[in-house]
Every structure is written in structure tokens, then in C-alpha cells.
Write a protein that holds these residues in place. Structure first.
Motif, PDB file in Angstrom:
ATOM      1  N   ASP A  98       0.834  -1.201   0.000  1.00  0.00           N
ATOM      2  CA  ASP A  98       0.000   0.000   0.000  1.00  0.00           C
ATOM      3  C   ASP A  98       0.873   1.257   0.000  1.00  0.00           C
ATOM      4  OD1 ASP A  98      -2.501   1.439   0.195  1.00  0.00           O
ATOM      5  OD2 ASP A  98      -2.003   1.798   2.301  1.00  0.00           O
ATOM      6  N   LEU A  99       1.890   1.266   0.849  1.00  0.00           N
ATOM      7  CA  LEU A  99       2.815   2.409   0.900  1.00  0.00           C
ATOM      8  C   LEU A  99       3.504   2.583  -0.448  1.00  0.00           C
ATOM      9  CD1 LEU A  99       4.449   4.594   2.475  1.00  0.00           C
ATOM     10  CD2 LEU A  99       6.078   2.783   2.987  1.00  0.00           C
ATOM     11  N   SER A 100       3.949   1.498  -1.019  1.00  0.00           N
ATOM     12  CA  SER A 100       4.629   1.552  -2.311  1.00  0.00           C
ATOM     13  C   SER A 100       3.722   2.139  -3.391  1.00  0.00           C
ATOM     14  CB  SER A 100       5.083   0.150  -2.706  1.00  0.00           C
ATOM     15  OG  SER A 100       5.690   0.150  -3.964  1.00  0.00           O
ATOM     16  N   GLU A 101       2.476   1.713  -3.415  1.00  0.00           N
ATOM     17  CA  GLU A 101       1.527   2.234  -4.407  1.00  0.00           C
ATOM     18  C   GLU A 101       1.255   3.719  -4.201  1.00  0.00           C
ATOM     19  OE1 GLU A 101      -1.936  -0.270  -4.218  1.00  0.00           O
ATOM     20  OE2 GLU A 101      -0.790  -2.037  -4.852  1.00  0.00           O
ATOM     21  N   LYS A 102       1.147   4.142  -2.943  1.00  0.00           N
ATOM     22  CA  LYS A 102       0.894   5.562  -2.668  1.00  0.00           C
ATOM     23  C   LYS A 102       2.066   6.430  -3.095  1.00  0.00           C
ATOM     24  CE  LYS A 102      -2.536   5.049   0.897  1.00  0.00           C
ATOM     25  NZ  LYS A 102      -2.990   5.299   2.232  1.00  0.00           N
ATOM     26  N   VAL A 103       3.279   5.976  -2.841  1.00  0.00           N
ATOM     27  CA  VAL A 103       4.462   6.736  -3.252  1.00  0.00           C
ATOM     28  C   VAL A 103       4.502   6.851  -4.778  1.00  0.00           C
ATOM     29  CG1 VAL A 103       6.997   6.699  -3.348  1.00  0.00           C
ATOM     30  CG2 VAL A 103       5.836   6.211  -1.205  1.00  0.00           C
ATOM     31  N   THR A 104       4.249   5.756  -5.458  1.00  0.00           N
ATOM     32  CA  THR A 104       4.253   5.755  -6.926  1.00  0.00           C
ATOM     33  C   THR A 104       3.162   6.669  -7.482  1.00  0.00           C
ATOM     34  OG1 THR A 104       5.097   3.499  -6.916  1.00  0.00           O
ATOM     35  CG2 THR A 104       4.131   4.277  -8.967  1.00  0.00           C
ATOM     36  N   ASN A 105       1.961   6.597  -6.894  1.00  0.00           N
ATOM     37  CA  ASN A 105       0.857   7.438  -7.362  1.00  0.00           C
ATOM     38  C   ASN A 105       1.145   8.927  -7.144  1.00  0.00           C
ATOM     39  OD1 ASN A 105      -0.564   5.199  -8.175  1.00  0.00           O
ATOM     40  ND2 ASN A 105      -1.821   5.100  -6.333  1.00  0.00           N
ATOM     41  N   LEU A 106       1.661   9.268  -5.977  1.00  0.00           N
ATOM     42  CA  LEU A 106       1.975  10.678  -5.711  1.00  0.00           C
ATOM     43  C   LEU A 106       3.108  11.170  -6.609  1.00  0.00           C
ATOM     44  CD1 LEU A 106       1.638  11.487  -1.915  1.00  0.00           C
ATOM     45  CD2 LEU A 106       0.669  12.719  -3.833  1.00  0.00           C
ATOM     46  N   GLN A 107       4.080  10.326  -6.891  1.00  0.00           N
ATOM     47  CA  GLN A 107       5.154  10.707  -7.804  1.00  0.00           C
ATOM     48  C   GLN A 107       4.558  11.064  -9.164  1.00  0.00           C
ATOM     49  OE1 GLN A 107       7.252   7.529  -9.493  1.00  0.00           O
ATOM     50  NE2 GLN A 107       8.753   8.814 -10.518  1.00  0.00           N
ATOM     51  N   SER A 108       3.642  10.241  -9.609  1.00  0.00           N
ATOM     52  CA  SER A 108       2.996  10.478 -10.897  1.00  0.00           C
ATOM     53  C   SER A 108       2.161  11.765 -10.873  1.00  0.00           C
ATOM     54  CB  SER A 108       2.124   9.285 -11.247  1.00  0.00           C
ATOM     55  OG  SER A 108       1.479   9.479 -12.458  1.00  0.00           O
ATOM     56  N   GLU A 109       1.382  11.951  -9.801  1.00  0.00           N
ATOM     57  CA  GLU A 109       0.546  13.151  -9.681  1.00  0.00           C
ATOM     58  C   GLU A 109       1.376  14.422  -9.620  1.00  0.00           C
ATOM     59  OE1 GLU A 109      -2.233  12.856  -6.436  1.00  0.00           O
ATOM     60  OE2 GLU A 109      -2.906  10.880  -7.094  1.00  0.00           O
ATOM     61  N   LEU A 110       2.522  14.343  -8.968  1.00  0.00           N
ATOM     62  CA  LEU A 110       3.381  15.522  -8.837  1.00  0.00           C
ATOM     63  C   LEU A 110       4.263  15.723 -10.062  1.00  0.00           C
ATOM     64  CD1 LEU A 110       4.431  15.151  -5.096  1.00  0.00           C
ATOM     65  CD2 LEU A 110       2.925  16.895  -6.059  1.00  0.00           C
ATOM     66  N   GLY A 111       4.259  14.761 -10.964  1.00  0.00           N
ATOM     67  CA  GLY A 111       5.060  14.881 -12.176  1.00  0.00           C
ATOM     68  C   GLY A 111       6.551  14.782 -11.911  1.00  0.00           C
ATOM     69  N   LEU A 112       6.934  14.029 -10.881  1.00  0.00           N
ATOM     70  CA  LEU A 112       8.341  13.889 -10.520  1.00  0.00           C
ATOM     71  C   LEU A 112       8.980  12.751 -11.306  1.00  0.00           C
ATOM     72  CD1 LEU A 112       8.008  14.204  -6.651  1.00  0.00           C
ATOM     73  CD2 LEU A 112       8.719  15.968  -8.245  1.00  0.00           C
ATOM     74  N   SER A 113      10.253  12.914 -11.624  1.00  0.00           N
ATOM     75  CA  SER A 113      10.957  11.863 -12.342  1.00  0.00           C
ATOM     76  C   SER A 113      11.647  10.893 -11.389  1.00  0.00           C
ATOM     77  CB  SER A 113      11.992  12.469 -13.290  1.00  0.00           C
ATOM     78  OG  SER A 113      12.937  13.203 -12.548  1.00  0.00           O
ATOM     79  N   TRP A 114      11.700  11.243 -10.099  1.00  0.00           N
ATOM     80  CA  TRP A 114      12.406  10.417  -9.128  1.00  0.00           C
ATOM     81  C   TRP A 114      11.523  10.154  -7.921  1.00  0.00           C
ATOM     82  CZ3 TRP A 114      13.507  10.720  -4.014  1.00  0.00           C
ATOM     83  CH2 TRP A 114      14.421   9.800  -3.513  1.00  0.00           C
ATOM     84  N   ARG A 115      11.718   9.009  -7.322  1.00  0.00           N
ATOM     85  CA  ARG A 115      11.090   8.650  -6.059  1.00  0.00           C
ATOM     86  C   ARG A 115      11.929   7.545  -5.435  1.00  0.00           C
ATOM     87  NH1 ARG A 115       9.163   3.693  -6.712  1.00  0.00           N
ATOM     88  NH2 ARG A 115       8.447   3.079  -8.755  1.00  0.00           N
TER      89      ARG A 115
END
Length: 147
Positions: A87-104
Motif C-alpha cells: 500500500d505504501l509503495s503504491e501511494k508513493v508511486t501514485n503521488l510521484q505520478s501526480e506531482l510529475g516527478l521523475s524520481w522517487r
């Protein structure tokens, strides 16, 4: 549809991302330290049993109860952690995508790490159980051999 520019993102999203990163670091550190502690404790007890040359089946079972239970418990917690950390992994990935970040942080490593420790602890518990059932598999200490 193109993602919003980074400067148009809400401070709440950035704060959530920062907190998820901190949570990721916290879990990674605690998984590693907890596994090292339990492996060390189990190893110390097993070393003591070998050094004292306990071979009587009932005494050996009594001495190995704590390491076996610790290993089974750590395995169960590790397995539960692997499931929950997805769940944590999915949230980090989703927020990275929403924020338009290239790194996480590679948060997908946490569930894998937890699962690996769960399997290792389960194997340790199985191995210790085999040793209790077959005490002759334990090496004798040098002091018991007279050397």
C-alpha cells in the motif's frame, strides 16, 4: 492530457509525498534493524546450546523453544509487513505520478525485503525444529570432545 506544472501542485500533495518518504525511511531502517536483532538473538541462543552440549531431546526442545517462536513470529510479522507495505509503495508511486516527478525512492523494495526476511525466518524455524527432532545433527562443542 499533460500533467499540471510542478508549481501549480498543492502544498498538501507535497507534504504527503514528504511524509511518505519519511515513512519509507522509517520502515526500511526498522525492518533492517529488527531482522538483525532477531537473527542475532536466535544465533546467540543456538550458539549457547551448541556450546553447552545439550543433546537430551526434552532439554534441547526447551532451549530451542524461544528461538523457534521468535523465528515463527518474525516470519509472520514479516509476511504481514510485506502485504501492508505494498500500500505504501503504491501511494508513493501514485503521488510521484501526480506531482510529475521523475524520481522517487524505490518503495517497491520494502515489501520484497520484508518478504525475504519472512522466508528466511521461516527457514530458520524449520531448521531449528529439525535440529530439535534430530539432536544428533548438532555438532559437539570442543570442550565436550576434550579439546
Amino acid at each position: 492530457m499533460a500533467p499540471e506544472p510542478l508549481e501549480n501542485r498543492s502544498p498538501l500533495e507535497w507534504e504527503q509525498f514528504k511524509e511518505l518518504i519519511e515513512l519509507h525511511k522509517f520502515y526500511f531502517e526498522n525492518i533492517s534493524k529488527s531482522a538483525a536483532f532477531v537473527f542475532g538473538l536466535v544465533g546467540a541462543i543456538v550458539s549457547y546450546v551448541i556450546a553447552t552440549d545439550i543433546r537430551d531431546r526434552y532439554r534441547l526442545a526447551a532451549a530451542m523453544t524461544v528461538p523457534i517462536l521468535l523465528s515463527v513470529g518474525a516470519s509472520a510479522i514479516g509476511l504481514l509487513g510485506a502485504v501492508k507495505l505494498r500500500d505504501l509503495s503504491e501511494k508513493v508511486t501514485n503521488l510521484q505520478s501526480e506531482l510529475g516527478l521523475s524520481w522517487r525512492p524505490h518503495s517497491e523494495v520494502l515489501p520484497l525485503l520484508s518478504a525475504i526476511f519472512a522466508v528466511l525466518f521461516f527457514l530458520v524455524a524449520c531448521g531449528l525444529t529439525v535440529i530439535v527432532l534430530h539432536a544428533n545433527l548438532l555438532p559437539h562443542s570442543p570442550a565436550a570432545r576434550g579439546g
